[in-house]
Design a protein around this motif. Structure first.
Motif, PDB file in Angstrom:
ATOM      1  N   THR A 703       0.850  -1.198   0.000  1.00  0.00           N
ATOM      2  CA  THR A 703       0.000   0.000   0.000  1.00  0.00           C
ATOM      3  C   THR A 703       0.880   1.241   0.000  1.00  0.00           C
ATOM      4  O   THR A 703       1.863   1.329   0.735  1.00  0.00           O
ATOM      5  CB  THR A 703      -0.908   0.017   1.239  1.00  0.00           C
ATOM      6  N   LEU A 704       0.505   2.197  -0.844  1.00  0.00           N
ATOM      7  CA  LEU A 704       1.269   3.432  -0.969  1.00  0.00           C
ATOM      8  C   LEU A 704       0.301   4.607  -0.797  1.00  0.00           C
ATOM      9  O   LEU A 704      -0.765   4.638  -1.415  1.00  0.00           O
ATOM     10  CB  LEU A 704       1.936   3.498  -2.348  1.00  0.00           C
ATOM     11  N   THR A 705       0.674   5.570   0.058  1.00  0.00           N
ATOM     12  CA  THR A 705      -0.187   6.736   0.294  1.00  0.00           C
ATOM     13  C   THR A 705       0.418   7.975  -0.349  1.00  0.00           C
ATOM     14  O   THR A 705       1.575   8.323  -0.099  1.00  0.00           O
ATOM     15  CB  THR A 705      -0.380   6.981   1.801  1.00  0.00           C
ATOM     16  N   LEU A 706      -0.371   8.616  -1.184  1.00  0.00           N
ATOM     17  CA  LEU A 706       0.052   9.833  -1.889  1.00  0.00           C
ATOM     18  C   LEU A 706      -0.517  11.058  -1.186  1.00  0.00           C
ATOM     19  O   LEU A 706      -1.686  11.082  -0.808  1.00  0.00           O
ATOM     20  CB  LEU A 706      -0.462   9.810  -3.338  1.00  0.00           C
ATOM     21  N   PHE A 707       0.335  12.086  -1.023  1.00  0.00           N
ATOM     22  CA  PHE A 707      -0.138  13.373  -0.510  1.00  0.00           C
ATOM     23  C   PHE A 707      -0.105  14.390  -1.643  1.00  0.00           C
ATOM     24  O   PHE A 707       0.878  14.500  -2.387  1.00  0.00           O
ATOM     25  CB  PHE A 707       0.737  13.882   0.632  1.00  0.00           C
ATOM     26  N   SER A 708      -1.196  15.155  -1.761  1.00  0.00           N
ATOM     27  CA  SER A 708      -1.272  16.244  -2.727  1.00  0.00           C
ATOM     28  C   SER A 708      -1.762  17.483  -1.991  1.00  0.00           C
ATOM     29  O   SER A 708      -2.709  17.401  -1.211  1.00  0.00           O
ATOM     30  CB  SER A 708      -2.245  15.892  -3.860  1.00  0.00           C
ATOM     31  N   ASN A 709      -1.106  18.609  -2.237  1.00  0.00           N
ATOM     32  CA  ASN A 709      -1.558  19.831  -1.550  1.00  0.00           C
ATOM     33  C   ASN A 709      -2.775  20.465  -2.223  1.00  0.00           C
ATOM     34  O   ASN A 709      -3.238  21.521  -1.812  1.00  0.00           O
ATOM     35  CB  ASN A 709      -0.421  20.843  -1.417  1.00  0.00           C
ATOM     36  N   ILE A 710      -3.270  19.834  -3.301  1.00  0.00           N
ATOM     37  CA  ILE A 710      -4.560  20.216  -3.874  1.00  0.00           C
ATOM     38  C   ILE A 710      -5.419  18.966  -3.955  1.00  0.00           C
ATOM     39  O   ILE A 710      -4.898  17.854  -4.141  1.00  0.00           O
ATOM     40  CB  ILE A 710      -4.409  20.839  -5.282  1.00  0.00           C
ATOM     41  N   PRO A 711      -6.722  19.096  -3.794  1.00  0.00           N
ATOM     42  CA  PRO A 711      -7.575  17.910  -3.879  1.00  0.00           C
ATOM     43  C   PRO A 711      -7.640  17.383  -5.308  1.00  0.00           C
ATOM     44  O   PRO A 711      -7.691  18.158  -6.267  1.00  0.00           O
ATOM     45  CB  PRO A 711      -8.944  18.427  -3.419  1.00  0.00           C
ATOM     46  N   LEU A 712      -7.616  16.079  -5.452  1.00  0.00           N
ATOM     47  CA  LEU A 712      -7.732  15.431  -6.753  1.00  0.00           C
ATOM     48  C   LEU A 712      -9.142  14.874  -6.901  1.00  0.00           C
ATOM     49  O   LEU A 712      -9.748  14.418  -5.931  1.00  0.00           O
ATOM     50  CB  LEU A 712      -6.703  14.316  -6.895  1.00  0.00           C
ATOM     51  N   ARG A 713      -9.637  14.880  -8.124  1.00  0.00           N
ATOM     52  CA  ARG A 713     -10.996  14.382  -8.358  1.00  0.00           C
ATOM     53  C   ARG A 713     -11.005  12.872  -8.569  1.00  0.00           C
ATOM     54  O   ARG A 713     -11.813  12.153  -8.002  1.00  0.00           O
ATOM     55  CB  ARG A 713     -11.600  15.086  -9.574  1.00  0.00           C
ATOM     56  N   HIS A 714     -10.121  12.405  -9.452  1.00  0.00           N
ATOM     57  CA  HIS A 714     -10.066  10.981  -9.788  1.00  0.00           C
ATOM     58  C   HIS A 714      -8.610  10.524  -9.765  1.00  0.00           C
ATOM     59  O   HIS A 714      -7.989  10.309 -10.816  1.00  0.00           O
ATOM     60  CB  HIS A 714     -10.672  10.720 -11.172  1.00  0.00           C
ATOM     61  N   PRO A 715      -8.031  10.377  -8.578  1.00  0.00           N
ATOM     62  CA  PRO A 715      -6.599  10.053  -8.494  1.00  0.00           C
ATOM     63  C   PRO A 715      -6.302   8.659  -9.037  1.00  0.00           C
ATOM     64  O   PRO A 715      -6.982   7.675  -8.707  1.00  0.00           O
ATOM     65  CB  PRO A 715      -6.304  10.159  -7.008  1.00  0.00           C
ATOM     66  N   ARG A 716      -5.259   8.603  -9.875  1.00  0.00           N
ATOM     67  CA  ARG A 716      -4.790   7.321 -10.410  1.00  0.00           C
ATOM     68  C   ARG A 716      -3.266   7.317 -10.403  1.00  0.00           C
ATOM     69  O   ARG A 716      -2.635   8.361 -10.565  1.00  0.00           O
ATOM     70  CB  ARG A 716      -5.306   7.097 -11.832  1.00  0.00           C
ATOM     71  N   LEU A 717      -2.724   6.114 -10.243  1.00  0.00           N
ATOM     72  CA  LEU A 717      -1.272   5.933 -10.203  1.00  0.00           C
ATOM     73  C   LEU A 717      -0.884   4.903 -11.253  1.00  0.00           C
ATOM     74  O   LEU A 717      -1.537   3.862 -11.382  1.00  0.00           O
ATOM     75  CB  LEU A 717      -0.868   5.430  -8.803  1.00  0.00           C
ATOM     76  N   PHE A 718       0.150   5.218 -12.022  1.00  0.00           N
ATOM     77  CA  PHE A 718       0.672   4.257 -12.999  1.00  0.00           C
ATOM     78  C   PHE A 718       2.060   3.840 -12.552  1.00  0.00           C
ATOM     79  O   PHE A 718       2.981   4.662 -12.476  1.00  0.00           O
ATOM     80  CB  PHE A 718       0.737   4.892 -14.398  1.00  0.00           C
TER      81      PHE A 718
END
Length: 779
Positions: A703-718
């Protein structure tokens, strides 16, 4: 006697003057102005001869009608030279010139007199043909025949543009007496100021015309005017004003530069000049576009080429697109350039009405000729949508000319980020997404699709809105410090795509949560946020007022949903107000909240409910809900808070019909409401993994947790080209990703972060570590 050159001519003159008086004059004629001039100058320098010029014996503003008196002078003893007779008599005509020649041949004198004539050779030859003895009285100088000058009669000197006219008939004669071929070549037309009209010179040997207006003078003086204009392009007053300017600035391009700046930037000046409304400056600008042509706007070039006056240009700017077929490869360019032009110009209601009345000739394709320039065009655009059938692709192509409408029609995806649902009901997010995409399409097409109506009827019994969290659950958790709450009465979730796009344009971050209002969907039941924000609410009533109390837009009078454009304007204005507050640090965040949504389709459906419930004609809410002491057990109606609430598109019998849109019922568009938190977008967007190391433990999934200082609508990771959808953790800035394919340790791993289909960052680093040393093997 004929002489081949001036030298031979003077031999004859000297022989005549040195001999005994013959009793007759010696007539010297040349058909060439330069020869005439040279002979006269040489004779004038001879001190033994008294030179008489006709021009010197004429009154200033009179015709040369004293010829006989002048001839009397040379009859006396002495040596005389007389010049200017033929020039003066040619103003009278050929008969007068013929009579002059006869008189001179018969004239008795006591001394010697040399009379210089020009362009009289044919008359002299006639005399010789009649009596060979007359040959001894004349000298005919051979030379190339000079053309006769043209004479222009003007009333005042100011009529002459670019040169100075002769001030009187006397000065004209003096000029003709000294004319040379070089002077004639430079000025083939001689202007003379006189009160005499053309009729007096009707028989003249010269071509004599009256002044034809300042335009002709401009054309003669300035090649720029001659090459690109016609007299009908302007009035006499306009041409005269231009002439005065050109006298000062010396060229038309200089006049334009002085008035508007560089003459190659006239297109940019046109809207401003229409705003100012100075008719002369507009004419001057139009004339400049005519002469120098339009190089930076092909549609304006088309309109200018079709216009024959500055007053016609505005009409052609509005109307000429109607003459361009949709299949024309330049149509899109013409359309875009026309829109920019008209948008910058003051609104012309007459041209707009005429355009909209004629655009219908293209039937369903008329929508591609319309733009969001005026309310009239907006109404005509929507009328076409109500009249003809269009594919979804055709609709989206047409609304491209209406940017706000295009943003409105963008689909808004309900996701885990903005819509909390029990896991077993998660499929509703896609259902709601499709529902509102179709709802918005039907709203602008002004019709209800049968398949959508079936879905509404299905939902009226299933009541899926009950699966949503109540709005109060979001409001109660809102921080109050440095927060400004905006209450937009009747704001539905149909506008969320538009709001998202505008927030991005205005540099704001929008965190959206979607919940449900209380049933029935009326304001009095949905004001609990006043308790949380008792003193910090900015209320916007404009949407609700538009839907219920518009004095202009009424469905019974205007079927087209033109109010939609005003709805979008109201929302946009509110967002810009919020942006201003955030930028000026009046608050750290703004929260938009709505009491309920509204339904347009329930208005245009126009069906009454068949139940026995009947409302009083003064009842509120347009028949969408009815107070009931007990549940009437209507399958397509909810019963809440002592009201029977319709969940389909019908209305209870009686009561007032809705003006524009309606609420009070329990359709999704009435019940689902947004709570939108707006903040300034950070100066820099940051992403990182917290922690950046995945610790593998036993058989647990990585499990990997991403932090973004802006909210994402549909976060995806490749990761290694494998896509992974994220799950929000606690807030919308922390997203958890499950990566089951990662089973071994690896030091240098990289991921690409997306928000939907938009790539946010490339090669964000992380590593994988297994606690058991023997498994610490790279992937």
């Amino acid at each position: 006697m004929e002489c081949k050159d001036i030298l031979s001519c003077f031999e004859e003159i000297n022989a005549y003057c040195s001999g005994e008086p013959t009793g007759y004059v010696l007539i010297v004629n040349t058909e060439n102005y330069t020869s005439f001039h040279d002979i006269l100058i040489r004779l004038q320098t001879d001190a033994t001869k008294d030179c008489v010029l006709v021009s010197e014996h004429c009154l200033e503003n009179c015709l040369p009608n004293n010829i006989d008196d002048i001839i009397e002078i040379i009859k006396q003893d002495g040596q005389y030279v007389l010049a200017g007779l033929s020039q003066a008599v040619m103003l009278e005509g050929a008969n007068a010139l013929s009579a002059l020649v006869k008189k001179l041949l018969e004239l008795p004198i006591r001394g010697h007199a040399v009379v210089l004539l020009e362009h009289a050779q044919s008359y002299l030859r006639q005399a010789v043909a009649a009596d060979l003895r007359e040959n001894r009285k004349m000298v005919l100088v051979s030379a190339d025949t000079s053309p006769l000058p043209r004479i222009l009669l003007v009333k005042k000197a100011s009529d002459c543009i670019g040169y100075k006219p002769k001030g009187s008939i006397k000065k004209l004669l003096s000029y003709l007496e000294t004319l040379t071929d070089d002077t004639l070549a430079r000025h083939p037309e001689i202007s003379v100021v006189t009160s005499f009209g053309k009729t007096i010179f009707g028989n003249a040997v010269y071509s004599v015309n009256e002044y034809g207006g300042v335009y002709l003078s401009l054309v003669k003086a300035y090649p720029e005017i001659a090459s690109g204009t016609m007299e009908a392009y302007g009035t006499e007053e306009q041409w005269r004003n231009l002439a005065a300017s050109m006298e000062r600035d010396r060229s038309f391009s200089s006049v334009l530069d002085a008035a508007f700046g560089k003459s190659d930037q006239l297109t940019n000046k046109l809207p401003y000049e229409y705003q100012m409304g100075d008719s002369y400056r507009l004419w001057l600008l139009w004339l400049g576009l005519k002469i120098f042509s339009v190089k930076d706007n092909r549609y304006l070039a088309l309109a200018v080429s079709h216009s024959e006056s500055s007053g016609e240009l505005e009409s052609h700017i509005y109307m000429d697109l109607l003459d361009v077929d949709l299949s024309n490869p330049d149509f899109s360019l013409y359309f875009a350039e026309r829109k920019l032009l008209i948008d910058a110009m003051p609104e012309n209601l007459i041209c707009t009405d005429r355009y909209c009345s004629l655009v219908g000739k293209y039937e369903k394709n008329a929508v591609y000729y319309l733009a969001d320039l005026t309310e009239k065009e907006e109404q005509e655009f929507l009328r076409c949508f109500s009249t003809y059938s269009y594919t979804e692709d055709e609709i989206r192509k047409a609304v491209a000319a209406f940017p706000s409408l295009s943003l409105y029609l963008k689909p808004f995806a309900f996701s885990e980020a903005n819509l909390k649902l029990p896991e077993k009901d998660s499929a509703l997010r896609a259902v709601f997404t499709d529902y509102f995409a179709n709802y918005k399409l039907q709203k602008i097409l002004n019709r209800v699709f049968p398949e959508h109506l079936s879905k509404v009827i299905e939902f009226s019994e299933e009541q899926p809105y009950t699966k949503l969290l109540p709005r109060s659950s979001f409001i109660s958790k809102m921080p109050r410090k440095n927060t400004q709450l905006y209450f937009l009465d009747a704001l539905g979730v149909e506008f969320l795509a538009f709001i998202q796009a505008k927030c991005e344009e205005y540099g704001m971050v929008a965190e959206i949560a979607v919940g449900r209002c209380e049933i029935p969907s009326i304001t009095v039941n949905n004001k609990e946020f006043y308790q949380t924000f008792p003193n910090d609410i900015y209320k916007v009533d404009d949407l609700d007022e538009l839907k219920h109390h518009s004095q202009v837009i009424d469905y019974q009078k205007c079927k087209e949903p033109v109010h939609l454009f005003r709805e979008l304007e109201i929302i946009d204005s509110t967002l810009r107000h919020i942006q201003s507050g955030l930028v000026q640090n009046h608050y750290e965040r703004a929260v938009i909240v709505s009491d309920h949504g509204a339904s347009r389709l329930a208005v245009i459906y126009e069906h009454e409910d068949n139940s026995p419930i009947k409302l009083d004609e003064k009842a509120e809410h347009s028949g969408r809900c009815c107070p009931c002491e007990e549940n009437p057990q209507i399958p397509y109606a909810a019963y809440e808070n002592g009201f029977a609430v319709l969940a389909n598109y019908e209305r209870f019998k009686g009561g007032r019909k809705a003006n524009v849109e309606v609420h009070g019922g329990a359709t999704l568009e009435e019940v689902m409401v947004p709570v939108i938190t707006l903040t300034k977008k950070p100066d820099s967007i940051e992403f990182c993994f917290v922690p950046p190391v995945i610790e593998l433990k036993g058989k647990e999934v990585a499990t990997l947790t991403l932090f973004s200082n802006i909210p994402l609508r549909h976060p995806r990771l490749f990761v290694n080209s494998i896509p992974h959808d994220g799950v929000f953790v606690e807030d919308k800035k922390h997203i958890s990703f499950s990566l089951p394919e990662l089973k071994r340790s690896k030091r240098d791993c990289f991921a690409d972060v997306y928000d939907g289909d938009k790539k946010m960052v490339t090669d964000l680093p992380f590593s994988v570590q297994r606690n058991v040393g023997k498994d610490n093997i790279n992937l």
